[in-house]
Design a protein around this motif. Structure first.
Motif, mmCIF file in Angstrom:
data_model
loop_
_atom_site.group_PDB
_atom_site.id
_atom_site.type_symbol
_atom_site.label_atom_id
_atom_site.label_comp_id
_atom_site.label_asym_id
_atom_site.label_seq_id
_atom_site.Cartn_x
_atom_site.Cartn_y
_atom_site.Cartn_z
ATOM 1 N N GLY A 2 0.811 -1.208 0.000
ATOM 2 C CA GLY A 2 0.000 0.000 0.000
ATOM 3 C C GLY A 2 0.845 1.259 0.000
ATOM 4 N N ALA A 3 1.942 1.249 0.770
ATOM 5 C CA ALA A 3 2.825 2.416 0.803
ATOM 6 C C ALA A 3 3.440 2.669 -0.564
ATOM 7 C CB ALA A 3 3.912 2.215 1.856
ATOM 8 N N ALA A 4 3.800 1.595 -1.256
ATOM 9 C CA ALA A 4 4.386 1.744 -2.589
ATOM 10 C C ALA A 4 3.364 2.311 -3.572
ATOM 11 C CB ALA A 4 4.906 0.394 -3.077
ATOM 12 N N ALA A 5 2.129 1.830 -3.485
ATOM 13 C CA ALA A 5 1.083 2.343 -4.375
ATOM 14 C C ALA A 5 0.822 3.820 -4.105
ATOM 15 C CB ALA A 5 -0.193 1.534 -4.194
ATOM 16 N N GLN A 6 0.795 4.192 -2.844
ATOM 17 C CA GLN A 6 0.562 5.589 -2.506
ATOM 18 C C GLN A 6 1.728 6.460 -2.952
ATOM 19 O OE1 GLN A 6 -0.851 6.315 1.445
ATOM 20 N NE2 GLN A 6 -0.536 8.524 1.327
ATOM 21 N N GLN A 7 2.948 5.979 -2.767
ATOM 22 C CA GLN A 7 4.109 6.750 -3.192
ATOM 23 C C GLN A 7 4.106 6.966 -4.698
ATOM 24 O OE1 GLN A 7 6.632 8.369 -1.387
ATOM 25 N NE2 GLN A 7 6.879 9.195 -3.453
ATOM 26 N N ASP A 8 3.735 5.927 -5.431
ATOM 27 C CA ASP A 8 3.645 6.059 -6.885
ATOM 28 C C ASP A 8 2.623 7.119 -7.259
ATOM 29 O OD1 ASP A 8 3.972 5.009 -9.750
ATOM 30 O OD2 ASP A 8 1.826 4.697 -9.401
ATOM 31 N N TRP A 9 1.468 7.099 -6.581
ATOM 32 C CA TRP A 9 0.432 8.094 -6.871
ATOM 33 C C TRP A 9 0.910 9.497 -6.521
ATOM 34 C CZ3 TRP A 9 -2.492 11.237 -3.460
ATOM 35 C CH2 TRP A 9 -3.541 11.948 -4.069
ATOM 36 N N GLU A 10 1.587 9.644 -5.395
ATOM 37 C CA GLU A 10 2.063 10.969 -4.989
ATOM 38 C C GLU A 10 3.100 11.508 -5.968
ATOM 39 O OE1 GLU A 10 3.267 10.390 -0.951
ATOM 40 O OE2 GLU A 10 1.207 10.517 -0.176
ATOM 41 N N THR A 11 3.902 10.615 -6.530
ATOM 42 C CA THR A 11 4.856 11.039 -7.558
ATOM 43 C C THR A 11 4.115 11.538 -8.786
ATOM 44 O OG1 THR A 11 6.514 9.464 -6.768
ATOM 45 C CG2 THR A 11 6.759 10.283 -9.032
ATOM 46 N N ARG A 12 3.075 10.809 -9.182
ATOM 47 C CA ARG A 12 2.278 11.227 -10.332
ATOM 48 C C ARG A 12 1.512 12.512 -10.040
ATOM 49 N NH1 ARG A 12 -1.648 8.053 -11.307
ATOM 50 N NH2 ARG A 12 -1.460 6.483 -9.665
ATOM 51 N N LEU A 13 1.060 12.657 -8.802
ATOM 52 C CA LEU A 13 0.356 13.881 -8.415
ATOM 53 C C LEU A 13 1.287 15.084 -8.478
ATOM 54 C CD1 LEU A 13 -2.293 15.106 -7.307
ATOM 55 C CD2 LEU A 13 -1.413 14.664 -5.002
ATOM 56 N N ALA A 14 2.540 14.892 -8.083
ATOM 57 C CA ALA A 14 3.512 15.984 -8.152
ATOM 58 C C ALA A 14 3.750 16.404 -9.596
ATOM 59 C CB ALA A 14 4.821 15.558 -7.494
ATOM 60 N N ALA A 15 3.824 15.432 -10.505
ATOM 61 C CA ALA A 15 3.998 15.753 -11.920
ATOM 62 C C ALA A 15 2.777 16.506 -12.454
ATOM 63 C CB ALA A 15 4.232 14.475 -12.717
ATOM 64 N N TYR A 16 1.605 16.091 -12.012
ATOM 65 C CA TYR A 16 0.363 16.778 -12.382
ATOM 66 C C TYR A 16 0.394 18.223 -11.897
ATOM 67 C CZ TYR A 16 -4.732 17.755 -12.151
ATOM 68 O OH TYR A 16 -5.986 18.301 -12.259
ATOM 69 N N ALA A 17 0.838 18.411 -10.657
ATOM 70 C CA ALA A 17 0.860 19.754 -10.075
ATOM 71 C C ALA A 17 1.813 20.677 -10.822
ATOM 72 C CB ALA A 17 1.249 19.676 -8.607
ATOM 73 N N GLU A 18 2.890 20.139 -11.338
ATOM 74 C CA GLU A 18 3.825 20.956 -12.103
ATOM 75 C C GLU A 18 3.185 21.458 -13.392
ATOM 76 O OE1 GLU A 18 7.654 19.405 -12.928
ATOM 77 O OE2 GLU A 18 8.086 18.875 -10.840
ATOM 78 N N GLU A 19 2.416 20.609 -14.035
ATOM 79 C CA GLU A 19 1.818 20.977 -15.318
ATOM 80 C C GLU A 19 0.496 21.713 -15.152
ATOM 81 O OE1 GLU A 19 0.931 18.928 -19.687
ATOM 82 O OE2 GLU A 19 2.007 17.831 -18.120
ATOM 83 N N PHE A 20 -0.243 21.376 -14.088
ATOM 84 C CA PHE A 20 -1.565 21.981 -13.863
ATOM 85 C C PHE A 20 -1.657 22.483 -12.419
ATOM 86 C CE2 PHE A 20 -2.021 18.466 -16.911
ATOM 87 C CZ PHE A 20 -2.466 19.171 -18.037
ATOM 88 N N PRO A 21 -0.911 23.531 -12.078
ATOM 89 C CA PRO A 21 -0.846 23.968 -10.672
ATOM 90 C C PRO A 21 -2.182 24.436 -10.107
ATOM 91 C CG PRO A 21 0.236 25.539 -12.140
ATOM 92 C CD PRO A 21 -0.043 24.321 -12.951
ATOM 93 N N ALA A 22 -2.978 25.119 -10.898
ATOM 94 C CA ALA A 22 -4.263 25.614 -10.387
ATOM 95 C C ALA A 22 -5.205 24.460 -10.087
ATOM 96 C CB ALA A 22 -4.893 26.572 -11.393
ATOM 97 N N GLU A 23 -5.265 23.499 -11.010
ATOM 98 C CA GLU A 23 -6.139 22.342 -10.802
ATOM 99 C C GLU A 23 -5.674 21.517 -9.610
ATOM 100 O OE1 GLU A 23 -4.881 23.361 -13.598
ATOM 101 O OE2 GLU A 23 -6.407 23.403 -15.184
ATOM 102 N N ALA A 24 -4.357 21.370 -9.472
ATOM 103 C CA ALA A 24 -3.818 20.599 -8.350
ATOM 104 C C ALA A 24 -4.127 21.262 -7.024
ATOM 105 C CB ALA A 24 -2.312 20.415 -8.517
#
Length: 663
Positions: A306-328
């Motif tokens: 579960g920790a690995a799955a969450q870490q993977d998602w948080e990494t993807r969320l960070a990439a999302y935030a870089e490209e779409f900061p307002a939406e994030a």
């Protein structure tokens, strides 16, 4: 997967025996369903449910709903063995005061419990709400290459859940919308509390769900782990439809004398049968809450996964935030339940003297706030044009299209309420649902559960009294206000004009940790001067020291008419608008005394509804002008007059109060 971990059969037997021991120790509960469902539950939690036991609030977790809430020991055993913060000591305290293992799953009491279930069918509707919230959030926030919302909702339902009418309503709307990430598992054990389900239930459930537009899978043997695993894997691959897995299980599995009998449903097996059952399992007969080391090792494995799955998602969320900061940023805000800065400034104003129904003015206010609060979404039970709750130019949710903010539930009030609660519990959206006030009876259980869980669901009820007129007593609420006011932790608001309606919406949206009911008029009501402090529950509309006339909603204007008549006779009547009993009750003693001075014992309450509950504000000697019978079919003003809700009746009651106070 580590080879040091126990085989599934050992873990499944551990689930079964933990459930048996918990119910036996409590001398209360339902052992049979957990015994039959253990293979399904363990296979789901250990292989298919995406979750992080170390962080039960991870936003991108799969949601799991045990609609068959009586099987709660199944869930508690699975949570313990999966590594949630639910130690064996809590399972040993099943159904005891203050434990984290109550008789039915309770949101907030137990880590990993998503929603309060118990009344059968509610969890089914809640699960539809979870899946709908996921689909709407995905449509709102996902971008190509950035799917930050992509999880499933799983639920287990019983024969009893499927007998309840709410399951039909919820299954129908889920199939219509094509909620493809919704997966239900039907515990087809063919036993209910009174005996075999054949006493009252023989329908073709798979055919029923296929007709609703669901994909139906079958597991013929609920102990066949490979078949269960394959069905869960197939269900995980979306095909445009929700999925029901029909799983044939045996209630009380392994009990030599109680398997496949109703005696295993809702009672402990008894010490002798416990020993015999454990012997049949090849388990130590004198064991007590035994978790073999090999099974306990699963907790670490599942927490790491579960920790690995969450870490993977948080990494993807960070990439999302870089490209779409307002939406994030907005995604983070709504997920945390924080309202946007300055949202309250969106409140509309209404010119003094304007006559407008509070359903209409509330609709105007709702739209104004929705422009500032993008997470606000609404749905109605085929009545949005009458309840004035449509969010204008904000899109419609339909089959496979979840980007809009308006939901059409059809004539399905009960499911609407449960789905609303599921959306609220999911987080990320603020759901509103509406219907006529008299139909709130269909939703009573869902309203009660929203209050029990302190969910920020908003319930809008229009056509609030006999003043709706010609539709007659079937549509004229009388006892409904008293019933809702009796629900703990629910705030009921019945505004008297457009300004109070707007202020009521501000209160409702601002209550992010509890539900609110808005009760609104069909008929036009004149807008009073000033800015009403609705958040305080009651306030003085017009001063006076001889008698207090307390009213809500449209009857505030009746009270003002009576005040005018009394003034001509030299009687100074204070008119108090009390849009919310609950909010006024929360005020400090000084404010309550300012509005209703203790020395002002001459009091009259007026409300076009049952008098039940008003003695709290009038005192035992006060008068209550109300309705203690059902309504009648006639124009609204005629109905009010015939039922005694008139300025003359209020003035007469006030005169009698003043005379009694002077004697």
């Amino acid at each position: 997967m580590s080879t040091t971990l126990a085989a599934p059969e050992l873990a499944i037997t551990t689930v079964r025996t933990l459930a048996i021991d918990g119910v036996q120790q409590a001398n209360s509960g339902h052992p049979g369903a957990p015994m039959g469902l253990a293979p399904v539950g363990w296979t789901l939690f250990s292989r298919h449910l995406r979750h992080n036991p170390a962080d039960p609030e991870w936003p991108e977790r799969d949601r799991f709903v045990l609609s068959a809430g009586h099987a709660s020991m199944l869930l508690y055993a699975l949570l313990n063995l999966s590594g949630y913060d639910l130690p064996i000591s809590q399972l040993e305290r099943f159904r005891q005061l203050g434990s984290e293992t109550p008789g039915h799953p309770e949101k907030g009491d137990t880590p990993g419990v998503e929603i309060t279930t118990g009344p059968l069918g509610q969890g089914f509707g809640n699960a539809v709400g979870f899946a709908l919230a996921e689909a709407m959030l995905a449509a709102r926030y996902n971008r190509p290459g950035h799917e930050i919302v992509d999880h499933r909702t799983w639920f287990i339902c019983s024969d009893g859940d499927l007998m309840e009418g709410i399951s039909h309503e919820a299954a129908s709307i889920a199939g219509f919308l094509g909620l493809e990430k919704l997966i239900g598992i039907w515990d087809d054990n063919r036993i209910s509390l009174d005996g075999p389900t054949s006493l009252a239930f023989n329908e073709d459930v798979p055919a029923r769900f296929a007709a609703y537009g669901w994909r139906v899978l079958r597991v013929d043997d609920g102990n066949d782990v490979a078949a269960i695993d394959a069905a869960l894997a197939e269900a995980s691959v979306p095909d445009g439809r929700p999925t029901l897995i029909a799983c044939r299980t045996h209630i009380g599995y392994g009990s030599p004398n109680k398997q496949d009998t109703s005696s295993a449903h809702g009672s402990p097996l008894g010490p002798e049968e416990v020993a015999l059952t454990k012997k049949a399992y090849g388990w130590p007969e004198d064991s007590h809450f035994l978790v073999p080391d090999e099974v306990a090792a699963w907790a670490g494995e599942l927490r790491a996964r579960g920790a690995a799955a969450q870490q993977d998602w948080e990494t993807r969320l960070a990439a999302y935030a870089e490209e779409f900061p307002a939406e994030a940023a907005e995604f983070a805000r709504v997920g945390e339940g924080r309202l946007p800065d300055g949202w309250e400034d969106a409140a509309p104003t209404f010119p003094e003297g304007t006559s407008i129904a509070t359903r209409a003015s509330a609709g105007t206010a709702m739209n104004a706030f929705a422009a500032a609060v993008p997470e606000l979404v609404q749905g109605a039970a085929d009545l949005s044009s009458s309840t004035s709750t449509t969010l204008k130019d904000m899109g419609v949710v339909g089959p496979g299209d979840f980007a809009g903010r308006n939901l059409y539930y059809g004539v399905r009030e009960h499911a609407m309420g449960a789905i609303t609660n599921g959306i609220a519990a999911h987080a990320g959206l603020r759901p509103v649902c509406s219907t006529f006030f008299t139909f709130s009876d269909y939703m009573k259980n869902t309203i009660r559960l929203a209050a029990l869980m302190r969910l920020p669901s908003i319930f809008v009820f229009t056509h609030d009294s006999v003043a709706l007129g010609e539709d007659g007593p079937t549509h004229q609420p009388v006892e409904h206000l008293a019933a809702l006011r009796a629900v703990p932790d629910l705030v009921v608001l019945r505004p008297a004009d457009a300004s109070e309606a707007a202020a009521s919406w501000r209160v409702a949206i601002g209550r992010t940790d509890a539900p609110t009911a808005l009760v609104l008029s069909r008929q036009g009501l004149p807008t009073m001067p000033g800015t009403p402090p609705v958040e305080r529950g009651a306030y003085v509309v017009a001063p006076g020291d001889d008698v207090a006339i307390i009213a809500t909603g449209s009857e505030v204007h009746t009270a003002l008419e009576a005040r005018t008549a009394l003034a001509a006779e030299g009687v100074a009547a204070r008119v108090v608008s009390m849009p919310s009993f609950e909010l006024f009750r929360e005020q400090d003693a000084a404010y309550r005394a300012e509005v209703l001075p203790p020395g002002l014992t001459a009091r009259v309450a007026v409300e076009a509804a049952s008098p039940f509950g008003w003695a709290e504000w009038t005192g035992l000697t006060g008068a209550i002008v109300a309705i203690d019978r059902f309504g009648l079919s006639a124009p609204g003003d005629v109905a009010l007059r015939e039922l005694g809700i008139t300025a003359e009746a209020v003035a007469d009651a006030a005169r009698a109060q003043v005379a009694a106070a002077r004697d």
